[in-house]
Write a protein that holds these residues in place. Sequence first.
Motif, PDB file in Angstrom:
ATOM      1  N   ALA A  38       0.853  -1.192  -0.112  1.00  0.00           N
ATOM      2  CA  ALA A  38       0.077   0.076   0.010  1.00  0.00           C
ATOM      3  C   ALA A  38       0.844   1.302   0.039  1.00  0.00           C
ATOM      4  CB  ALA A  38      -1.016  -0.089   1.176  1.00  0.00           C
ATOM      5  N   ASP A  39       0.386   2.274  -0.757  1.00  0.00           N
ATOM      6  CA  ASP A  39       1.303   3.501  -0.759  1.00  0.00           C
ATOM      7  C   ASP A  39       1.528   4.204   0.552  1.00  0.00           C
ATOM      8  OD1 ASP A  39       2.113   3.356  -3.986  1.00  0.00           O
ATOM      9  OD2 ASP A  39      -0.014   2.765  -3.667  1.00  0.00           O
ATOM     10  N   LEU A  62       5.160  -0.891  13.535  1.00  0.00           N
ATOM     11  CA  LEU A  62       4.611  -2.142  12.626  1.00  0.00           C
ATOM     12  C   LEU A  62       4.757  -1.968  11.268  1.00  0.00           C
ATOM     13  CD1 LEU A  62       1.229  -2.697  14.533  1.00  0.00           C
ATOM     14  CD2 LEU A  62       3.361  -4.035  14.582  1.00  0.00           C
ATOM     15  N   SER A  63       5.254  -0.738  10.661  1.00  0.00           N
ATOM     16  CA  SER A  63       5.383  -0.589   9.217  1.00  0.00           C
ATOM     17  C   SER A  63       6.102   0.535   8.703  1.00  0.00           C
ATOM     18  CB  SER A  63       4.088  -0.688   8.618  1.00  0.00           C
ATOM     19  OG  SER A  63       3.755   0.454   7.907  1.00  0.00           O
ATOM     20  N   SER A  64       6.886   0.535   7.686  1.00  0.00           N
ATOM     21  CA  SER A  64       7.409   1.635   7.174  1.00  0.00           C
ATOM     22  C   SER A  64       6.630   2.409   6.182  1.00  0.00           C
ATOM     23  CB  SER A  64       8.723   0.962   6.906  1.00  0.00           C
ATOM     24  OG  SER A  64       8.620   0.152   5.725  1.00  0.00           O
ATOM     25  N   ILE A  65       5.208   2.179   5.857  1.00  0.00           N
ATOM     26  CA  ILE A  65       4.550   2.854   4.821  1.00  0.00           C
ATOM     27  C   ILE A  65       4.326   4.394   5.410  1.00  0.00           C
ATOM     28  CG2 ILE A  65       2.392   2.820   3.640  1.00  0.00           C
ATOM     29  CD1 ILE A  65       2.056  -0.113   4.274  1.00  0.00           C
ATOM     30  N   PRO A  66       4.776   5.337   4.355  1.00  0.00           N
ATOM     31  CA  PRO A  66       4.484   6.730   4.829  1.00  0.00           C
ATOM     32  C   PRO A  66       3.339   7.086   5.298  1.00  0.00           C
ATOM     33  CG  PRO A  66       5.237   6.422   2.577  1.00  0.00           C
ATOM     34  CD  PRO A  66       5.018   4.944   3.032  1.00  0.00           C
ATOM     35  N   ILE A  67       3.143   7.629   6.245  1.00  0.00           N
ATOM     36  CA  ILE A  67       2.049   8.274   7.236  1.00  0.00           C
ATOM     37  C   ILE A  67       1.537   9.527   6.631  1.00  0.00           C
ATOM     38  CG2 ILE A  67       0.783   8.280   9.365  1.00  0.00           C
ATOM     39  CD1 ILE A  67       2.779   6.375  10.465  1.00  0.00           C
ATOM     40  N   VAL A  68       0.284   9.518   6.253  1.00  0.00           N
ATOM     41  CA  VAL A  68      -0.455  10.944   5.896  1.00  0.00           C
ATOM     42  C   VAL A  68      -1.436  11.357   6.710  1.00  0.00           C
ATOM     43  CG1 VAL A  68      -1.537  12.084   4.022  1.00  0.00           C
ATOM     44  CG2 VAL A  68       0.147  10.412   3.420  1.00  0.00           C
ATOM     45  N   LEU A  69      -1.332  12.420   7.448  1.00  0.00           N
ATOM     46  CA  LEU A  69      -2.415  12.970   8.344  1.00  0.00           C
ATOM     47  C   LEU A  69      -3.515  13.392   7.586  1.00  0.00           C
ATOM     48  CD1 LEU A  69      -2.282  13.158  11.506  1.00  0.00           C
ATOM     49  CD2 LEU A  69      -1.930  15.470  11.086  1.00  0.00           C
TER      50      LEU A  69
END
Length: 244
Positions: A38-39, A62-69
């Motif tokens: 997932a992007d 738990l993950s290195s996927i970028p987090i977007v507020l």
Amino acid sequence: MIKDSFPGKKSVALLLDPDKTDSDSLEGILSVASEYKADFIFAGGSLTFNSIDNLIDAIKSLSSIPIVLFPGNLLQLSRKADAILLLSLISGRNPELLIGNHVIAAPYLRDLREKLISVGYILVGGGNKTSVEYISQTEAIPADKPDIVVATALAGEMLGFNMIYLEAGSGASAPVPQRIIREVRKNVLIPIAVGGGLRTPSDISGAFDSGANLIVLGNSCESNPQILADACKIRDSFRHRMST
Ligand code: 1GP
């Protein structure tokens, strides 16, 4: 920097709401998100019983996927996300959600400028009244009025927003109609995100096919994590098609 490439190509975001996510379900859905790449992870929700910072910390562990507020309100501002959607609810006429909250948030955000993505946020009405309509005290644009959606999106582009977000509302009984996405795509050049009520592979491929750059999945992933895997596979096939 995420902002420069956001969303450069067909992309999938998983929306996690601090009030609807417990640690067991988080682990499960993030392992699907990581496996199928997932992007983005969007973090936010309409209400704020639980802290957004705690959710972001848990996601990061738990993950290195970028987090977007994806802030539903001012209580959901955070410095911990990789990018921040600065949403202006341009389908509505609530001044607080057009500019008032932004004035309050701007001093807090001024040293996070490189993380900000300005978004012309457009609610499109389906059938049932959604939480976002009630909480925002605004009326969605009726789904049978594509011209109004197009005019609103055009105005958003002209005002300089980085992206248009067509929102049916979390848990909407029907997603934004594909003909509306298509009409907006024909008229604006900036990226289009689509979310709310996307439940099936055909909803997702239809949204991409109609011109969405980014699709956002929330509720459906809670009850059926497989839909996130399906969405990423559909995204991959669109990317492949576009590169050949
Ligand atoms: C994000 O509100 C959506 O735009 C999420 O909606 O929970 O219905 O997927 P769902």
